[in-house]
Design an enzyme around this catalytic site. Structure first.
Site, PDB file in Angstrom:
ATOM      1  N   ASP A  92       0.856  -1.183   0.000  1.00 30.89           N
ATOM      2  CA  ASP A  92       0.000   0.000   0.000  1.00 30.89           C
ATOM      3  C   ASP A  92       0.890   1.230   0.000  1.00 30.89           C
ATOM      4  OD1 ASP A  92      -1.930  -1.881   0.294  1.00 30.89           O
ATOM      5  OD2 ASP A  92      -2.793  -1.064   2.127  1.00 30.89           O
ATOM      6  N   HIS A 147       5.212  -7.267  -0.502  1.00 29.17           N
ATOM      7  CA  HIS A 147       5.106  -8.570  -1.150  1.00 29.17           C
ATOM      8  C   HIS A 147       5.886  -8.569  -2.458  1.00 29.17           C
ATOM      9  CE1 HIS A 147       1.483  -9.782   1.363  1.00 29.17           C
ATOM     10  NE2 HIS A 147       1.600  -8.485   1.610  1.00 29.17           N
ATOM     11  N   SER A 169       7.579   3.646   5.125  1.00 31.71           N
ATOM     12  CA  SER A 169       8.864   3.931   4.488  1.00 31.71           C
ATOM     13  C   SER A 169       8.671   3.970   2.985  1.00 31.71           C
ATOM     14  CB  SER A 169       9.907   2.893   4.897  1.00 31.71           C
ATOM     15  OG  SER A 169      11.187   3.331   4.546  1.00 31.71           O
TER      16      SER A 169
END
Length: 445
Positions: free
Chosen positions: A227, A303, A414
């Protein structure tokens, strides 16, 4: 009246007055015998002796009180007295009220500067929302040096330890609710919605999502690994990568020197070619990049963005400056200054890399299949890096990753940077500044 009763009354009167008072000296004939403190000689007569003893004792008591008050006044700096109607006010000495200390100066200066930067970021966001192009204003060398002098690594380690502290059950819901309200976290997507389940902040930050919350796009070749917000994307040109529009960093400084071709199975490029050309393994391909910023309220795991094989890991210790869009627009080569973990390998179209960039309070970067990785160490050598190869005698291929498979996590928001090789007809399906979620398409052929 007895001597002890009179002495008690005089003492109470002195305490009540609170100001110096002077008695007359006793008569000449009344002198204390120094040889024996409990024996005195006075003129004849028991009444005179008792009165004389009382007056002399009161005189000695007053002298001691005056000496004590004088000593205290001598030790204190001068103070001022003000009168308001019938009340008298004493002001404390200036030196006692305020003492200038380096810590106070540091906190005031740092807080003021941080507030100024936040205000500038807010103005830039408003301009972007209005559709006005924001001019680039880069930080000078002394500003970057000043920022890097802040002990962000120490603060990040302290924050990491604080995150591991187990919260009492009754305190968990108020603390997490405040965080949810501040950063707009959607807990309906979490695999466990009960806030009492998360023992500490670290577990809450690394919460897992429900399987149906992020469907993985199976049509497009590259998906978003996390995200976040799209800061920039496009082709890599002249060995420079844009971190935001108009602000670039060196491709070679970011990825580091080439790993031997025997390990990464890259083609043998002529020595005279640029670093960018050496990364391209197939004729007619181009090098592309995409920068995704993870805010504190975003899902903090990342991911695999495609089907690929990870063959090498390079860890760059470094600073832990903020990577929010305002700072990325202000500091050139911000991602090269910060600590980062570069995973490189290949996919069906050639070279592929994913880089997890650390930030303030995000010194901990975890890669699930790499147990030897330790980030945010107390000490490091400036400009150093350490390499680790996943190719060995027992594993000739590396670590295979499937699209959407869990790869790693941050302790807080981050940045993820993708740099990969693809044919010239590869197209991004993005807009700069848009929000994106894990599993959604980045681009396709």
């Amino acid at each position: 009246m007895s001597s002890s009763r009179a002495m008690s009354l005089v003492q109470k009167w002195l305490n009540y007055r609170g100001t110096p008072w002077q008695f007359q000296q006793p008569p000449v004939g009344w002198q204390r015998q120094e040889a024996n403190t409990s024996t005195h000689s006075y003129p004849s007569g028991s009444g005179c002796q008792e009165q004389g003893g009382l007056l002399c004792s009161c005189h000695l008591l007053l002298q001691r009180s005056l000496r004590g008050r004088a000593g205290a006044l001598c030790r204190q700096p001068p103070s001022r007295t003000f009168f308001s109607e019938r009340k008298k006010f004493h002001t404390a000495p200036v030196g006692q009220v305020f003492r200038l200390r380096p810590f106070h100066v540091l906190v005031a200066t740092g807080g003021g500067y941080a507030g100024y930067r936040k205000y500038e970021d807010y103005k830039l966001e408003q301009l972007e929302k209005s559709g006005i192009e924001v001019p680039v204003k880069l930080a000078s060398e002394w500003e970057v040096a000043l920022y890097k002098s802040v002990p962000t690594r120490l603060l990040s380690r302290a924050w990491g330890r604080l995150n591991q502290v187990e919260l009492p059950t009754w305190l968990r819901k108020p603390v997490y609710s405040l965080y949810i309200w501040t950063f707009g976290v959607n807990m309906k997507e979490a695999a466990v919605e009960d806030l009492h389940h998360y023992r500490n902040l670290s577990e809450f930050f690394r919460r897992k999502l429900k399987p149906q919350a992020r469907p993985v796009c199976g049509v497009h070749s590259v998906i978003s690994p996390s995200d976040g917000k799209i800061l920039n994307f496009g082709q890599v040109k002249n060995c420079e990568v844009e971190q935001v529009k108009g602000v670039t960093y060196s491709l070679e400084s970011f990825l580091g020197p080439r790993v031997p071709t025997e390990e990464l199975r890259f083609s043998q490029a002529p020595p005279g070619n640029s670093f960018q050309q050496q990364l391209v393994t197939k004729e007619g391909n181009e090098l592309y990049h995409c920068v995704i910023y993870l805010a504190p309220g975003d899902y903090h795991c990342f991911h695999s963005p495609t089907d690929w094989t990870v063959s090498h890991r390079r860890h760059f210790p470094g600073s832990l400056m903020s990577v929010n869009p305002g700072v990325a627009r202000w500091i050139k080569e911000l991602f090269c200054h910060n600590e980062r973990v570069v995973l490189t390998g290949d996919w069906k179209h050639g070279f592929f890399s994913l880089t997890a960039v650390g930030a303030t309070n995000v010194g901990s970067i975890r890669i699930y299949f790499d147990q030897d990785l330790h980030t945010n160490s107390p000490s490091y050598s400036k400009g150093s890096y350490n390499d680790f190869s996943f190719i060995s005698n027992n594993n000739k291929e590396g670590i295979p990753m499937r699209k959407g498979e869990h790869l790693g996590e941050f302790n807080l928001g981050s940045t993820i940077v993708l740099i990969f090789e693809a044919p010239k007809d590869f197209k991004f399906n993005l807009k700069a500044g848009q929000k994106i979620r894990f599993g959604e398409a980045l681009g396709s052929l």
